[in-house]
Design a protein around this motif. Structure first.
Motif, short mmCIF file in Angstrom:
data_model
loop_
_atom_site.label_atom_id
_atom_site.label_comp_id
_atom_site.label_asym_id
_atom_site.label_seq_id
_atom_site.Cartn_x
_atom_site.Cartn_y
_atom_site.Cartn_z
N PHE A 80 41.18 25.76 41.69
CA PHE A 80 39.85 25.76 40.72
C PHE A 80 40.14 24.30 39.95
CE2 PHE A 80 40.05 30.18 40.96
CZ PHE A 80 38.80 30.57 41.32
N LYS A 140 24.32 38.73 44.44
CA LYS A 140 24.79 39.05 43.17
C LYS A 140 23.72 38.77 42.06
CE LYS A 140 28.14 40.33 40.47
NZ LYS A 140 28.70 41.61 40.54
N LYS A 198 33.49 32.86 44.54
CA LYS A 198 34.46 33.77 43.76
C LYS A 198 34.16 35.10 44.81
CE LYS A 198 34.03 32.13 39.07
NZ LYS A 198 33.55 32.33 37.84
N VAL A 244 43.57 28.78 46.79
CA VAL A 244 42.48 28.58 45.90
C VAL A 244 42.94 27.40 44.98
CG1 VAL A 244 40.55 29.46 44.54
CG2 VAL A 244 41.81 30.93 46.35
N CYS A 282 36.50 34.83 47.63
CA CYS A 282 37.73 34.93 47.24
C CYS A 282 38.22 36.34 46.87
CB CYS A 282 38.15 34.01 46.25
SG CYS A 282 37.81 32.34 46.45
N GLY A 283 37.24 37.22 46.53
CA GLY A 283 37.60 38.33 46.27
C GLY A 283 37.88 38.73 44.61
N VAL A 284 37.30 37.58 43.78
CA VAL A 284 37.44 38.11 42.53
C VAL A 284 36.05 38.64 41.94
CG1 VAL A 284 39.46 36.61 42.05
CG2 VAL A 284 37.13 35.65 41.84
N LEU A 285 35.09 38.79 42.66
CA LEU A 285 33.62 39.06 42.06
C LEU A 285 33.16 40.15 43.23
CD1 LEU A 285 31.76 38.66 39.67
CD2 LEU A 285 30.80 36.66 40.98
N GLU A 286 32.64 40.97 42.85
CA GLU A 286 31.97 41.96 43.80
C GLU A 286 30.40 41.72 43.89
OE1 GLU A 286 32.71 45.99 42.52
OE2 GLU A 286 34.82 45.97 42.88
#
Lengths: 328, 279
Positions: free
Chosen positions: A104, A12, A69, A102, A72-76
């Motif tokens: 946080f 990333k 993240k 999840v 979890c799928g909240v960031l590509e």
């Protein structure tokens, strides 16, 4: 059995517009933009087996939260591949949401003005849980986590430790197979931390849940996880069982003594003294060679001790030691 | 072997979505009612506004200024108009602040880790909060009307006003949703909020009934969502008619569809940006 999580060369990089100096900097930036690229994760690969409890640790900015993240799928990701419970997280985020829980540590998933019970009731609808299944699971979790007396209280009136217990229960209400915990003990006192660690470990052992945890606290890792992945500067620098890591890098305690005398004359095997201000003595104890209680007893025997604090070395020091060991 | 018809899965999914939306609505309602001192303060403020503005517009109507709508109004008519427009304004929740906070702070992430649509759930919750405010302020307005001995509208006219006012308030929620969603791209939503508020003030009939505007400005105003938000319900209180009600209702439903679609598009684009770039 296929792994619960498979990660292959996950990367990333973030791209930011660079701000130019001067009164017309913003205008020039619009006409001829310049960008700065920051690599947060520089290619990580690992597998996590079903039921395994794994800690991802590293200093601030190491890339552990970014990795979490993406899983979890909240960031590509910018590149690479990952599969979580057979799904590609960033493409099947909604389907994955039904299978994972999840937490946080620094963000609440509960509705702060409402009693905890009402938040749980809303989560039943959000996860489409049948009423009887939900009630059975909720009651079991409430009893196990000892939060029965908290259910009628609004979330914003709970202490941080109480809230975190409720957050973890909330993350388990839909029966997830995998639990992601990002700094679950941050800001908690010693007692609350111990309770949270016990809950997570027992829950995972009882239900066979896979746990992936990030933390700055070495005790979270020691007491909850059986495997540690150390990330620094976006790369995995170490991946090994916690027992091995504990033996090599976590066998130290810091004891801080406040005394009437400006300094203490204490020389023990396995104990080294760290620099400190007058009236404060900081002792680093190698727990393989000396017992903490024995060192404190020896200090108290000197007399004039006003305060004693026992701490783990900061994560940054542990990482530094790991690096030093890898370089040798 | 009997096979399950394909639509049963779809129906089940729709039922689950509706149940989740209803649950979010109830939470919004309960949260607003739990903060009853705020509701009470809002009702007092509403009463003060009505007293001052009602007296002002009552004076204007009493003057019977030639060439204005005021000349044709019964005394107290504009006071009731203000009662409706302020009821709508004070019932709309500050969804833009919630969106700004959650989109900019990263508090959106836990919501994205749930299987239900964040924006739909948020709108349902805000609709619940709006309902609580509307009910309390509406009751306060009627109590004030009774206390001041003002002329009562007919039951059918009142029912029409309630329908248009509720839909108008929801148009407002959607307008402020669009403002809040600009947080995906803007650091602060305040500039977009100020522009929207001023347009509501001028074209929505909050400043004065748009029927008093010159014809060209009136034509512009009724073609905007701002009139659908405020003016239509207020004017239904001034001069109730079934034709006007049907026209206003159609316009409000159309604007709800348009603004809802715009919000969905903005959400989709903003979410794609957030998933790509992070918060």
């Amino acid at each position: 059995m296929p792994p619960a999580i498979t990660v292959q060369d996950l990367r990333k990089a973030y791209r930011f517009p660079r701000r130019r100096a001067g009164p017309f900097g913003a205008l020039r930036g619009l006409i001829d933009p310049e960008f700065t690229e920051l690599t947060a994760v520089a290619g990580v690969s690992f597998d996590i087996a079903p039921g395994e409890r794994v800690a991802i640790i590293g200093p601030n900015g190491a890339g552990k939260s970014t990795t979490l993240k993406m899983l979890c799928g909240v960031l590509e990701p910018s590149a690479g591949a990952a599969s979580v419970l057979g799904l590609v997280p960033w493409r099947q985020r909604t389907a994955l949401a039904r299978l994972i829980g999840v937490v946080f540590g620094q963000r609440s998933q509960l509705w702060t003005e409402l009693p905890v019970r009402d938040s749980f009731a809303l989560l039943r609808r959000v996860y489409d849980q049948p009423a009887d299944t939900f009630a059975h699971r909720r009651d079991a979790l409430v009893e196990r986590f000892g939060i029965g007396a908290l259910l009628a209280q609004p979330v914003n009136r709970l202490s941080l430790g109480q809230r975190m217990r409720c957050e973890i229960v909330a993350s388990l209400l839909h029966g997830p197979r995998l639990l992601f915990l990002d700094e679950p003990t941050i800001g908690l006192d010693v007692t609350a931390k111990a309770a949270i660690r016990d809950f997570i470990r027992e829950q995972s052992l009882r239900e066979g849940q896979t746990v992936v945890l990030t933390s700055h606290d070495t005790r979270d890792i020691e007491l909850v996880c059986e495997r540690v992945i150390v990330i620094n500067a976006g790369r995995i620098v170490l991946d090994q069982p916690t027992d091995q890591l504990r033996g090599r890098f976590m066998a130290r305690k810091l004891v801080r003594l406040q005394s009437l005398a400006p300094s203490l004359n204490l020389a023990l095997d396995g104990v080294t003294r760290r620099p400190s201000e007058p009236h404060v003595t900081i002792l680093e104890i190698d727990t393989r060679r000396a017992r903490v209680d024995a060192v404190i007893a020896a200090a108290l025997a000197l007399g004039g001790i006003e305060d004693v604090t026992i701490e783990d070395p900061p994560m940054e020091e542990v990482i530094h030691e790991i690096y030093a060991a890898l370089d040798r | 072997m009997r096979s399950t018809p394909p639509w049963t899965a779809d129906l089940s999914s729709v039922a689950h979505t509706a149940a989740a939306l209803a649950a979010a609505y109830r939470v919004g309602l309960a949260s607003a009612l739990a903060a009853w001192p705020v509701l009470l303060g809002r009702a007092v403020f509403y009463g003060v506004c009505l007293t001052i503005l009602g007296a002002f517009w009552g004076k204007v109507a009493a003057e019977h200024l030639p060439g204005t709508l005021a000349a044709r109004l019964p005394a107290g008519g504009l006071g009731r108009y203000v009662g409706v427009t302020e009821l709508i304004t004070l019932s709309v929740t500050t969804i833009q602040l919630r969106l700004e906070d959650e989109l900019r702070s990263g508090a959106l992430e836990p919501h994205l880790l749930r299987p239900k649509h964040y924006l739909a759930q948020t709108l349902a919750g805000e609709a619940g909060g709006m309902s609580a405010r509307f009910a309390v302020l509406g009751a306060a307005g009627l109590a004030l009307l009774a206390a001041t001995g003002g002329p009562w509208p007919s039951v059918s006219a009142l029912a029409g006003v309630v329908v248009l006012a509720v839909l108008g308030a929801f148009v407002g929620v959607l307008l402020f949703t669009l403002v809040g969603l600009t947080a995906f791209w803007l650091r602060r939503v305040l500039p977009a909020l100020l522009i929207t508020q001023k347009l509501i003030f001028l074209l929505g009939g909050l400043f004065a009934p748009i029927a008093l505007y010159p014809p060209w400005l009136h034509a512009i105003a009724v073609a905007t969502p701002f009139a659908a938000h405020i003016a239509f319900a207020g004017e239904a209180m001034l001069a109730p008619s079934w034709t006007q009600f049907a026209r206003a209702l159609a316009a409000q439903l159309a604007w709800i569809a348009v603004l809802g679609a715009l919000a969905a598009l903005m959400w989709r684009a903003g979410l794609a940006k957030t998933l790509r770039e992070g918060v």
